[in-house]
Design a protein around this motif. Structure first.
Motif, PDB file in Angstrom:
ATOM      1  N   THR A 106       0.885  -1.279  -0.026  1.00 52.98           N
ATOM      2  CA  THR A 106       0.025  -0.195   0.167  1.00 52.98           C
ATOM      3  C   THR A 106       0.926   1.124   0.029  1.00 52.98           C
ATOM      4  O   THR A 106       0.629   2.541   0.511  1.00 52.98           O
TER       5      THR A 106
ATOM      6  N   THR B 174       1.177   0.193  10.280  1.00 55.42           N
ATOM      7  CA  THR B 174       0.195  -0.341  11.036  1.00 55.42           C
ATOM      8  C   THR B 174      -1.195   0.076  10.657  1.00 55.42           C
ATOM      9  O   THR B 174      -1.297   1.507  10.650  1.00 55.42           O
ATOM     10  N   GLU B 175      -1.900  -0.607  10.400  1.00 53.27           N
ATOM     11  CA  GLU B 175      -3.281  -0.295   9.873  1.00 53.27           C
ATOM     12  C   GLU B 175      -4.051   0.067  11.096  1.00 53.27           C
ATOM     13  O   GLU B 175      -4.043  -0.452  12.347  1.00 53.27           O
ATOM     14  N   GLY B 176      -4.733   1.331  11.014  1.00 50.30           N
ATOM     15  CA  GLY B 176      -5.543   1.980  12.091  1.00 50.30           C
ATOM     16  C   GLY B 176      -4.541   2.809  12.844  1.00 50.30           C
ATOM     17  O   GLY B 176      -4.945   3.063  13.958  1.00 50.30           O
TER      18      GLY B 176
ATOM     19  N   ALA C 255      -3.056   8.182  11.703  1.00 51.83           N
ATOM     20  CA  ALA C 255      -3.417   7.993  10.265  1.00 51.83           C
ATOM     21  C   ALA C 255      -4.029   9.471   9.426  1.00 51.83           C
ATOM     22  O   ALA C 255      -3.689   9.690   8.599  1.00 51.83           O
TER      23      ALA C 255
END
Length: 662
Positions: free
Chosen positions: A189, A208-210, A214
């Motif tokens: 991504t 790190t997602e979330g 962000a």
């Protein structure tokens, strides 16, 4: 002891021998001729502003070029590392801070990075990885991934497919395929920003997602994706939004502290009560045989009182959550006057009017302007921007009118001018000059809007305050005075007292200083037996004493709000400063009288309505109460005349709107 370069790494040998003061002077010579060095610094400073607190690693920090300005950002803990002893010694001199150099700068020895796992929030490289041999490149990225928690940022070579040699300077330079390299490490991504720095791309690598960062990362990345030179204005906008979030957080902290103090006070009061003679007497009474019968009788009395004073089930059902923020209409708006994007395109509207879904007064004015409305909360990233611009082009609308200045809409105007030169983008400014004292950012936005109008990016600026229109016209801005038109149908009816036998009064103003909400709520709650309806009850302690008489509704879609407004027996909109209060006119259209203040000019040319509906002492709850009681007693007589006045205002507003679009 000096670190020895690894075999077959001539680039490492070069930097160990020529780094330090020699390279600092060379870079200063280059910086005077090549703009990208200054642009790197501008970009990185802009990117990290608003991301504090954060721990940041500058991989390949050299002589501390970026540390010099980044460490001045409060809350940003900056670290650096480099393979060259000469570079780090020069950094100590360049930064003028031996302690910082000793604590925050480290020498690399060719092994793993000297930091624990996930030690940094963000790591970045700036024109460093071009000096890393392709055989070492995956290991370097892997180590950066190990020590970083949220994001990695690269200001490096333009996009290429595969590895390639760039030149033989500095022991060898290479161009790397960043997307492919990160994909091999499981990160697919990677975002590429191509307009932040000349001759280079910026790679944003989320790990790190979330992540809690962000939103701020996205806002600052959006700044970087703008054309060069637009960073300052866009950054100011993003910084203001982040400051608003921080202010809200601080407010919540204060409320939490206040709640904790009240809890402690209640705990002390309970302790005192339990030790009192009254509590001891009640405790003894509970043991008597007759106590259960007395308790049952008390419950029956309490239930009877509750039927008289509590809101009805219908009232309670009207409470709604906050207005949804999802961009469910085409991915660029929350909703529209049309049921779908395709239906709006099929209308072939002459003008499309845009408003923020949560700015209720401006939203009401927008629905009065024309048949095509988009509710857009702002454009913070390129995706919604592209979808909105592409959609407007498909509609073929000759005019796009933005009401207020939602976040990102000045950049939207530039994008429209670039891609759809045949579509005129205009703005209508609904603000009051009084607000610019406490909200200087709004004044700054207005100044930027005026500049875009002078440059022809914005076709015209409409002002609801005539004095503002006159001022800007005199200083060379294409400005005109407009009036708001009420979209609600005139019903010519005045609702009777509610089926529950109680009087319902609406105070539908937001909790802002100039909207005077506390004073109006006190006045409404003083009407005998009244149920008071509001958008949201402010956290005012003394108002909570009458909480059983207040009903909160939250932000409603426009048609639902009009229905709620028309179900009252009277409404209040007595603000301290005003422009063109739509709620007053929408209430009258629905057959409900609305008490207002003389800070607006709605009834200046009708002395009778002025006396009946306007409170001149509008910061006085007693004066508002007296006017409200009089209006409730004479509403059947007042409303028909007020509706005739409304029709005249609507016709004048229609004429001015046609002139505005011409």
């Amino acid at each position: 002891m000096a670190i020895q370069p690894r075999p077959e790494r001539p680039n490492e040998t070069w930097w160990m021998e020529h780094g330090g003061e020699e390279w600092r002077k060379e870079l200063e010579r280059r910086r005077a001729k090549q703009r990208r060095y200054a642009q790197q610094e501008t970009f990185l400073r802009s990117f990290f502003e608003g991301l504090q607190p954060a721990r940041v690693l500058d991989y390949g920090c050299g002589f501390g070029r970026h540390e010099r300005y980044l460490r001045s950002l409060e809350g940003l803990e900056v670290h650096g590392c480099d393979i060259s002893t000469k570079m780090l010694r020069e950094a100590e001199s360049y930064l003028g801070d031996p302690r910082f150099a000793a604590e925050r700068l480290r020498l690399l020895d060719g092994g793993p990075l000297p930091y624990p796992d996930k030690y940094f929030d963000i790591a970045f490289t700036s024109e460093v990885l071009i000096h890393v041999d392709p055989k070492d490149f995956p290991a370097v990225l892997s180590e950066l991934q190990r020590v970083t928690h949220s994001f990695i940022l690269h200001v490096e070579n333009v996009r290429v497919e595969g590895e390639s040699v760039d030149c033989n300077e500095h022991g060898g330079c290479w161009l790397h395929d960043f997307r492919a390299a990160w994909k091999a490490l499981g990160v697919d991504t990677v975002r590429v920003l191509s307009s932040a720095v000349e001759q280079q791309d910026v790679y944003l690598v989320p790990l790190t997602e979330g992540s809690s960062m962000a939103a701020a990362i996205d806002a600052n990345a959006a700044v970087a994706s703008l054309p060069l030179g637009a960073e300052r204005a866009a950054l100011a906008k993003a910084r203001h939004e982040l400051e608003a979030v921080a202010s809200e957080r601080n407010g919540l902290k204060a409320q939490l502290q206040e709640t904790a103090e009240r809890t402690e006070g209640l705990r002390a009061a309970v302790d005192d009560f339990q030790s009192s003679a009254t509590f001891k007497l009640v405790s003894r009474a509970r043991s008597l045989p007759l106590f259960p019968k007395v308790q049952a009788a008390a419950r029956r009395v309490s239930k009877l009182i509750g039927r008289v004073s509590a809101p009805s089930a219908a009232e309670a059902a009207k409470v709604s959550p906050a207005y949804p923020p999802e961009l469910s209409f085409g991915g660029f708006a929350t909703q529209s006057s049309a049921p779908s994007p395709e239906a709006l395109v099929a209308q072939r509207p002459r003008a499309i009017c845009i408003c923020h879904p949560d700015w209720r007064g401006i939203r009401a004015a927008t629905y009065g302007q024309g048949e095509a409305v988009l509710e857009v909360p702002g454009v913070w990233s390129q995706g919604p921007m592209d979808r909105l611009v592409e959609f407007l082009g498909r509609t073929g609308a000759r005019n796009v009118v933005v009401n207020g200045v939602p976040p990102g809409m000045l950049d939207f105007a530039k994008e429209m001018a670039r891609r759809w030169s045949g579509t005129r983008v205009s703005f209508v400014f609904h603000g009051s000059t009084a607000q610019h004292v406490t909200a200087p950012e709004e004044a700054a936005l207005l100044d930027q809007l005026a500049e875009l109008a002078c440059r022809g990016v914005v076709a015209k600026v409409g002002f609801v305050k005539a004095g503002l229109a006159e001022y800007f016209r005199r200083v060379g801005v294409p400005a005109v005075m407009v009036m708001n038109k009420v979209s609600a149908e005139v019903t010519r009816r005045a609702p009777a007292i509610g089926a529950d036998g109680r009087t319902h009064i609406g105070v539908f103003v937001p909790d802002l200083w100039h909207k005077n909400i506390n004073t109006q709520l006190v006045a409404a709650a003083s009407v005998p037996g009244a149920v008071v309806h509001c958008l949201k009850l402010p956290p005012t302690p003394y108002l909570r004493r009458s909480s059983a008489r207040f009903v909160e509704h939250g932000m409603l879609p426009h048609h639902e709000f009009l229905a709620l407004l028309g179900s009252m027996q009277a409404n209040l909109y007595v603000s301290l400063t005003e422009c063109f209060p739509m709620t007053v006119l929408e209430s009258i259209a629905a057959g409900v009288p609305c008490v207002t203040s003389h800070s607006s000019a709605l009834f200046d040319d009708d002395p009778s309505l002025f006396r009946e509906l306007v409170v001149t002492a509008h910061d006085n709850p007693e004066a508002i109460l007296e006017r409200t009681l009089d209006v409730l007693a004479r509403r059947d007589e007042i409303v028909p005349r007020a509706q005739q006045h409304l029709l005249k205002l609507n016709e004048l507003a229609r004429q001015r709107w046609e002139e505005f679009l011409a």
